[in-house]
Design an enzyme around this catalytic site. Sequence first.
Site, PDB file in Angstrom:
ATOM      1  N   HIS A  65     -42.352 -16.429  18.589  1.00 18.55           N
ATOM      2  CA  HIS A  65     -43.324 -17.468  18.954  1.00 18.55           C
ATOM      3  C   HIS A  65     -44.628 -17.277  18.168  1.00 18.55           C
ATOM      4  O   HIS A  65     -45.238 -18.244  17.697  1.00 18.55           O
ATOM      5  CB  HIS A  65     -43.573 -17.405  20.457  1.00 18.55           C
ATOM      6  CG  HIS A  65     -44.668 -18.303  20.944  1.00 18.55           C
ATOM      7  ND1 HIS A  65     -45.900 -17.823  21.316  1.00 18.55           N
ATOM      8  CD2 HIS A  65     -44.723 -19.642  21.120  1.00 18.55           C
ATOM      9  CE1 HIS A  65     -46.663 -18.823  21.703  1.00 18.55           C
ATOM     10  NE2 HIS A  65     -45.974 -19.941  21.588  1.00 18.55           N
ATOM     11  N   GLU A  68     -44.188 -18.469  14.674  1.00 21.59           N
ATOM     12  CA  GLU A  68     -44.245 -19.938  14.622  1.00 21.59           C
ATOM     13  C   GLU A  68     -45.690 -20.421  14.492  1.00 21.59           C
ATOM     14  O   GLU A  68     -46.002 -21.302  13.678  1.00 21.59           O
ATOM     15  CB  GLU A  68     -43.603 -20.527  15.871  1.00 21.59           C
ATOM     16  CG  GLU A  68     -43.741 -22.030  16.014  1.00 21.59           C
ATOM     17  CD  GLU A  68     -44.073 -22.463  17.429  1.00 21.59           C
ATOM     18  OE1 GLU A  68     -45.002 -23.284  17.607  1.00 21.59           O
ATOM     19  OE2 GLU A  68     -43.401 -21.989  18.371  1.00 21.59           O
ATOM     20  N   HIS A  69     -46.582 -19.846  15.291  1.00 19.16           N
ATOM     21  CA  HIS A  69     -47.991 -20.234  15.221  1.00 19.16           C
ATOM     22  C   HIS A  69     -48.577 -19.964  13.836  1.00 19.16           C
ATOM     23  O   HIS A  69     -49.302 -20.795  13.281  1.00 19.16           O
ATOM     24  CB  HIS A  69     -48.794 -19.450  16.271  1.00 19.16           C
ATOM     25  CG  HIS A  69     -48.800 -20.081  17.619  1.00 19.16           C
ATOM     26  ND1 HIS A  69     -49.954 -20.425  18.291  1.00 19.16           N
ATOM     27  CD2 HIS A  69     -47.789 -20.433  18.455  1.00 19.16           C
ATOM     28  CE1 HIS A  69     -49.658 -20.959  19.464  1.00 19.16           C
ATOM     29  NE2 HIS A  69     -48.349 -20.962  19.587  1.00 19.16           N
TER      30      HIS A  69
END
Length: 427
Positions: A65, A68-69
Amino acid sequence: MIKHTYERIGETLWEETLENGLRVYVFPKPDFGKCYAFFATRYGGMDTRFQLNGQWLDTPMGIAHYLEHKMFDTPDGGNALQKLSATGASPNAFTSSAITGYHFECTDLFWENLRTLLEFVSVPYFTEESVQKEQGIIGQEIRMMEDNPNRQSYRLLLEALYQHHPIRNSVAGSVESIAQITADTLYHCHEAFYTPSNMVLCVAGNVDPERVCAMAREILPKEAKPAIPRDHGEDEPVEVYQRENGKAMAVAAPLFQVGIKIQPAEDGASQFRQKLLGDLVCEALMGSSSPLYSRLYTQGVINDSFYCCYMEYPGCAFLVAGGESKSPETVRDAILEEAARVVREGLDEGLFNRLKKAAYGSFVRSLNSFENLCVEQAQGYFDGQDPWTFPEVYDSITREDAEAFVRTWFRPEQTTLVVVRPEEGTQ
């Protein structure tokens, strides 16, 4: 390219595997003015331990996650999200337990936007300063999730169902785990999983499939890489890890989740069939058209928040029913009692056939969404499934199949109950 024609649902799909291993799928939509692109990697929150260049790496929970950022950062100091938005596109991204996907929808400048998407996802750029800065942003997101009772009840459910499988891990991680993430770790994860042979590109719209492939060939790395070994923990017991779990939070009424742990099917086609069957069983046993739902709703045991569905991830599968209830134990017991009745007396054939037609119709309606088309296709590719064979799969599912499913899995040792109860003084 290979052309697939699905006559029963009126869809045409073009498929190509590039020399670098990337699988490309295009749904031609010549009568539409919008386009949608989805670029995804088979890498999610559960993939924290893997082997890279012959060495096993243990990475912090939440790193997929986090990556992804950070993927939207570009070497020129810009941001790919802003670049896509400036053309009028609607871009976004998400990370689940099993995949990470980047996507946009637009009506103009599709090829410019596709180039941007392929470039920023395939070329990482991180600095220690930017990585540390992101910790505060994601840390705030994690705290919001920890304060969300619905998210917490689902997390507790997974922790009760599974003892070893990393589906138990929060996709976002914890404030403590993300503090361990460095730029080097992010680069290792990108090297391992953001390789074309581990990815898929799906496009829907008035576009030339060959041109999509040509752009991917031009921009992405040229060579295919071998699959990355992953470790998803010890083998899971068939039974649930904990029969009950829960915590107190600031809620007005108890929130509950009833989970039924299912043994996942062995291959993609049988997994897809089990998924459709599992959803049908949910609806027949406790969905809004079922006798059980009507009885519990009339008695005031459940309300409009009640839902049920079948969930699957690599290596695990389960059914879940949840919502608000002043007596969660009553709901759990009623579900198991109704399952026992079905085992004794069978499902109502008329109800089952109506539910099967309704599920089929819902799947057909979902084809109107370009996003659904592309995400379903990507997920199907990663799971070894063909989602557009659903008409034939529904044809093969019988009432006896549903009854056998209930008989096999709806047992106390396969069932867990999670309750988020009101804190003292909040009722």
